[in-house]
Design an enzyme around this catalytic site. Structure first.
Site, short mmCIF file in Angstrom:
data_model
loop_
_atom_site.label_atom_id
_atom_site.label_comp_id
_atom_site.label_asym_id
_atom_site.label_seq_id
_atom_site.Cartn_x
_atom_site.Cartn_y
_atom_site.Cartn_z
N LEU A 78 3.32 0.98 18.67
CA LEU A 78 3.92 0.47 19.81
C LEU A 78 5.45 0.29 19.76
O LEU A 78 5.48 0.29 20.39
CB LEU A 78 3.26 -1.04 19.06
N GLY A 90 6.12 2.99 20.95
CA GLY A 90 6.41 3.59 22.69
C GLY A 90 7.52 4.96 22.49
O GLY A 90 7.31 5.86 23.70
N ALA A 95 1.54 -0.34 14.67
CA ALA A 95 0.60 0.57 14.59
C ALA A 95 0.62 1.81 14.97
O ALA A 95 0.91 2.49 15.09
CB ALA A 95 -0.43 0.82 16.54
N TYR A 152 3.01 3.36 -4.50
CA TYR A 152 3.91 3.72 -3.04
C TYR A 152 4.88 4.57 -3.95
O TYR A 152 5.44 3.98 -4.74
CB TYR A 152 4.31 2.43 -2.17
#
Length: 317
Positions: free
Chosen positions: A219, A221, A215, A53
């Site tokens: 998720l 929204g 995800a 990373y």
């Protein structure tokens, strides 16, 4: 904060792990420090990172996240307050995923240097390395455990057959075994963990910390149409979720969220936390507001009806 035992490692962690992939990338050093301060002040204690990373970012070579975490621990004298999880084996420029003994011995020193610590609490094999026998990798970890450079070891991205084979080698050859698995798991992406892999980790008493727990952001929204995909750099990887099952999951999240006065992401994380086969999900944040939402997720208790609605919507087709 109710701590949970992390398998048989002897470590205990809060029910949410901070995903450190953002440190030194989408969160600069100052922002990362603020986020880590707030995370620990809220009662959480586990931070997940990896040597790779954020090598994918332009101008980065890997190690950026570990360096930020190390600088924060030194500045805040916080080493004893956190469980540090990092990973080895990703391609750092050699063109291969490497879990050979020679590579691990070198890579751990680099991670320790960047983290500015003498010991890594949990060291994970990031990916399978088909060119290196499990015995060689586990022998390397055995040396690190004896030297006190790592406290426990685990793996990520192994399927049930691979994990079974690694556990068998450890037992047969008297080597340290993987005590933690880090698999992909969220309401949408369930098939790789549900079933044999979940059953194996439960039977063997492994700790489980999940990645891509939201995800890739779907998720939350925030992404409900093709037009929404341009809302962030992550949108490009979310288009595949915009299909009937994905929309059904969002609808269930909306219903449960409204019931609890919560956000969809909080409910999605609470669903993972409520699973008996998971120790804690990993989630990241780049703003204090996002982090405050993660804190709320750990306080959210879903009832039987909530879990049933989410299970029904997310059941694999």
């Amino acid at each position: 904060m109710q701590m949970r035992p992390l398998g048989r490692t002897g470590l205990s962690i809060a029910p949410l792990v901070f995903g450190g992939n953002v440190f030194g990338w989408t969160a600069d050093k100052a922002t990362s420090f603020d986020l880590l301060d707030r995370f620990v002040d809220a009662g959480f204690n586990a931070i997940d990172t990896a040597d790779v990373y954020s090598r994918w970012a332009p101008g980065h070579s890997g190690g950026e996240s570990e360096s930020v975490i190390g600088a924060w621990m030194k500045a805040r004298k916080a080493r004893d307050k956190v469980v540090v999880i990092t990973k080895v084996g990703s391609d750092m420029g050699s063109g291969r995923r490497d879990l050979s003994k020679a590579y691990i011995v070198k890579a751990v020193e680099e991670s320790l240097r960047r983290l500015q610590t003498d010991v890594i609490d949990l060291y994970l094999s990031h990916w399978p390395d088909p060119e290196t026998p499990y015995a060689e990798t586990l022998s390397a970890y055995g040396d690190l455990l004896k030297a006190g450079k790592v406290r426990s070891v685990g793996c990520s991205n192994l399927d049930a057959a691979q994990l079974r084979a690694a556990l068998d080698v450890a037992k047969d050859e008297g080597l340290p075994r993987y005590e933690v698995l880090q698999p992909e798991l969220n309401l949408y992406d369930r098939s790789s963990f549900d079933g044999p892999l979940s059953e194996l980790t439960s039977a063997e008493g492994l700790g489980v910390i999940t990645y891509f727990s939201l995800a890739k952001g779907f998720l939350s929204g925030k992404y409900r149409s093709a037009a929404d995909l341009g809302k962030s750099p992550r949108g490009g990887g979310i288009g595949g979720y915009l299909e009937p099952r994905g929309f059904a999951i969002l609808a269930a999240l909306d219903t449960v969220s409204a019931k609890h006065g919560a956000k969809p992401a909080e409910v999605a994380l609470a669903w993972i936390m409520a699973r008996p086969d998971v120790t804690a999900p990993i989630a990241s944040a780049t703003t204090v507001e996002q982090l405050d939402s993660l804190v709320k997720a750990a306080e959210l208790a879903l009832d039987t009806d909530d879990m049933a609605a989410l299970e029904k919507a997310s059941a694999p087709a």
